[in-house]
Motif scaffolding. Sequence first.
Motif, mmCIF file in Angstrom:
data_model
loop_
_atom_site.group_PDB
_atom_site.id
_atom_site.type_symbol
_atom_site.label_atom_id
_atom_site.label_comp_id
_atom_site.label_asym_id
_atom_site.label_seq_id
_atom_site.Cartn_x
_atom_site.Cartn_y
_atom_site.Cartn_z
ATOM 1 N N PHE A 34 0.768 -1.241 0.114
ATOM 2 C CA PHE A 34 0.063 0.042 -0.075
ATOM 3 C C PHE A 34 0.818 1.114 -0.056
ATOM 4 N N LEU A 35 0.657 2.216 -0.848
ATOM 5 C CA LEU A 35 1.386 3.527 -1.024
ATOM 6 C C LEU A 35 0.897 4.444 0.055
ATOM 7 N N GLU A 36 1.239 4.291 1.286
ATOM 8 C CA GLU A 36 0.696 5.180 2.193
ATOM 9 C C GLU A 36 1.066 6.516 2.132
ATOM 10 N N GLU A 37 2.319 6.831 1.695
ATOM 11 C CA GLU A 37 2.681 8.293 1.628
ATOM 12 C C GLU A 37 1.892 8.999 0.409
ATOM 13 N N GLU A 38 1.318 8.070 -0.504
ATOM 14 C CA GLU A 38 0.827 8.728 -1.708
ATOM 15 C C GLU A 38 -0.479 9.082 -1.498
ATOM 16 N N ALA A 39 -1.080 8.500 -0.446
ATOM 17 C CA ALA A 39 -2.870 8.544 -0.227
ATOM 18 C C ALA A 39 -3.281 10.116 0.022
ATOM 19 N N PRO A 40 -2.672 10.867 0.735
ATOM 20 C CA PRO A 40 -2.804 12.062 1.196
ATOM 21 C C PRO A 40 -2.660 13.187 0.013
ATOM 22 N N ARG A 41 -1.536 12.821 -0.651
ATOM 23 C CA ARG A 41 -1.183 13.629 -1.965
ATOM 24 C C ARG A 41 -2.113 13.358 -2.857
ATOM 25 N N LEU A 42 -2.492 12.272 -3.137
ATOM 26 C CA LEU A 42 -3.474 12.093 -4.303
ATOM 27 C C LEU A 42 -4.800 12.646 -3.964
ATOM 28 N N GLU A 43 -5.241 12.510 -2.804
ATOM 29 C CA GLU A 43 -6.471 13.013 -2.202
ATOM 30 C C GLU A 43 -6.574 14.483 -2.225
ATOM 31 N N SER A 44 -5.368 15.029 -2.111
ATOM 32 C CA SER A 44 -5.482 16.496 -2.024
ATOM 33 C C SER A 44 -5.544 17.334 -3.457
ATOM 34 N N TRP A 45 -4.552 16.538 -4.358
ATOM 35 C CA TRP A 45 -4.857 16.592 -5.734
ATOM 36 C C TRP A 45 -6.013 16.954 -6.355
ATOM 37 N N LEU A 46 -6.749 15.663 -5.941
ATOM 38 C CA LEU A 46 -8.148 15.577 -6.509
ATOM 39 C C LEU A 46 -9.216 16.616 -5.985
ATOM 40 N N ASN A 47 -8.877 16.746 -4.573
ATOM 41 C CA ASN A 47 -9.779 17.978 -4.001
ATOM 42 C C ASN A 47 -9.504 18.979 -4.239
ATOM 43 N N GLN A 48 -8.408 19.527 -5.009
ATOM 44 C CA GLN A 48 -8.297 20.922 -5.676
ATOM 45 C C GLN A 48 -8.722 20.796 -7.203
ATOM 46 N N GLN A 49 -9.224 19.943 -7.500
ATOM 47 C CA GLN A 49 -9.687 19.835 -8.958
ATOM 48 C C GLN A 49 -8.465 19.794 -10.031
ATOM 49 N N MET A 50 -7.532 19.429 -9.644
ATOM 50 C CA MET A 50 -6.381 19.636 -10.428
ATOM 51 C C MET A 50 -6.439 18.693 -11.776
ATOM 52 N N HIS A 51 -7.406 17.879 -11.558
ATOM 53 C CA HIS A 51 -7.417 16.668 -12.807
ATOM 54 C C HIS A 51 -8.491 17.349 -13.805
ATOM 55 N N GLY A 52 -9.166 18.421 -13.630
ATOM 56 C CA GLY A 52 -9.892 19.164 -14.626
ATOM 57 C C GLY A 52 -11.051 18.087 -14.782
ATOM 58 N N LYS A 53 -11.362 17.965 -16.055
ATOM 59 C CA LYS A 53 -12.455 17.107 -16.534
ATOM 60 C C LYS A 53 -12.216 15.712 -16.683
ATOM 61 N N MET A 54 -10.924 15.159 -16.074
ATOM 62 C CA MET A 54 -10.613 14.236 -16.309
ATOM 63 C C MET A 54 -11.098 13.212 -15.117
ATOM 64 N N ALA A 55 -12.438 12.905 -15.074
ATOM 65 C CA ALA A 55 -13.241 12.205 -14.046
ATOM 66 C C ALA A 55 -12.629 10.993 -13.684
ATOM 67 N N TYR A 56 -12.186 10.271 -14.586
ATOM 68 C CA TYR A 56 -11.557 8.881 -14.683
ATOM 69 C C TYR A 56 -10.268 8.947 -13.420
ATOM 70 N N MET A 57 -9.724 9.903 -13.339
ATOM 71 C CA MET A 57 -8.514 9.970 -12.348
ATOM 72 C C MET A 57 -8.993 9.901 -10.881
ATOM 73 N N ALA A 58 -10.390 10.387 -10.808
ATOM 74 C CA ALA A 58 -10.999 10.173 -9.258
ATOM 75 C C ALA A 58 -11.672 8.611 -8.942
#
Length: 320
Positions: A34-58
């Motif tokens: 499990f990538l424990e360190e990446e979990a909060p980074r990915l969640e923060s990135w998604l919460n800031q909508q930095m994936h734009g319209k790429m819904a599949y990223m979520a």
Amino acid sequence: MSSNKSILERRTRQIKTMAKDLGFDFCGISKAEFLEEEAPRLESWLNQQMHGKMAYMANHFDKRLDPTKLVDGAKSVISLIYNYYPQRDFNESSGYKIAKYAFGKDYHYVIKDLLKVFFQRIQDDIGEVNGRVFVDSAPVLERVWAKKGGLGWIGKNGLLLNQKMGSFFFLAEIILDLELACDGPVADHCGTCTKCMDACPTDAIPMPYVVDGSRCISYFTIELKEEIPAAFRGSYKDWIFGCDICQDVCPWNRFSRPHREEKFKPTEELQQMKPHDWLEITNDIFNRLFKGSAVKRTKYEGLKRNIAFLNQKKSDDHKI
């Protein structure tokens, strides 16, 4: 204990030899965990909508972080590098630019075929193994796994950087339930350099190691299916499919060397394209020019939209 260690090392050497024989430039191994360190980074990135319209990223959040949810009983992740740096960059003479990775045949298919052969060889030489192969086609954090496998470090532009060949390469993975000897991560060698951040014309790298995908030229020219926001007009630097700016300016890419994959070579017709050819491109020409190419992802209408967006800026400048 030492006997088990020698078995793991022998298996690992076998696998790395296979990788080299198949044309992969580097092969690194990491523990499937499990990538424990990446979990909060990915969640923060998604919460800031930095994936734009790429819904599949979520989607599939858990699978992106836990390889055992992709392969039952997964024990190892094999990360691989496959070079795509071209012999010649024809973009400057064509008037409009496409990312270097799309010069030839679609890498998804080219590398996937190699991975299938690779996995079969593992089973033939080592024994029955359960696993899956991936090349940018599933919820796998490929750069993180490559970093853990010692293939490089993740640069300030979000791409994996390798000291010996820069970043113009594809990443691929094999996740399997076979225990192997793991490689350790390497140090970050970006230092104080901010060339990628300074060169990005759309400010898609707002801070080191954070890429706002919703502002990236690659996102606008490939992923976004609606109209490109007018606020970005004039920022594109003639890119109509993808973008290589943050890679072109990266000092580590002085070590890039031309690939040896025939399928990645551009056709003569593509290399001969001039500005008026792009402006007059028809659906038939598009299909012929990009048969089996990653450029098909944006479709004919998308490419025409991208070209028109650039021309609107040029037209406005002419009026002024």
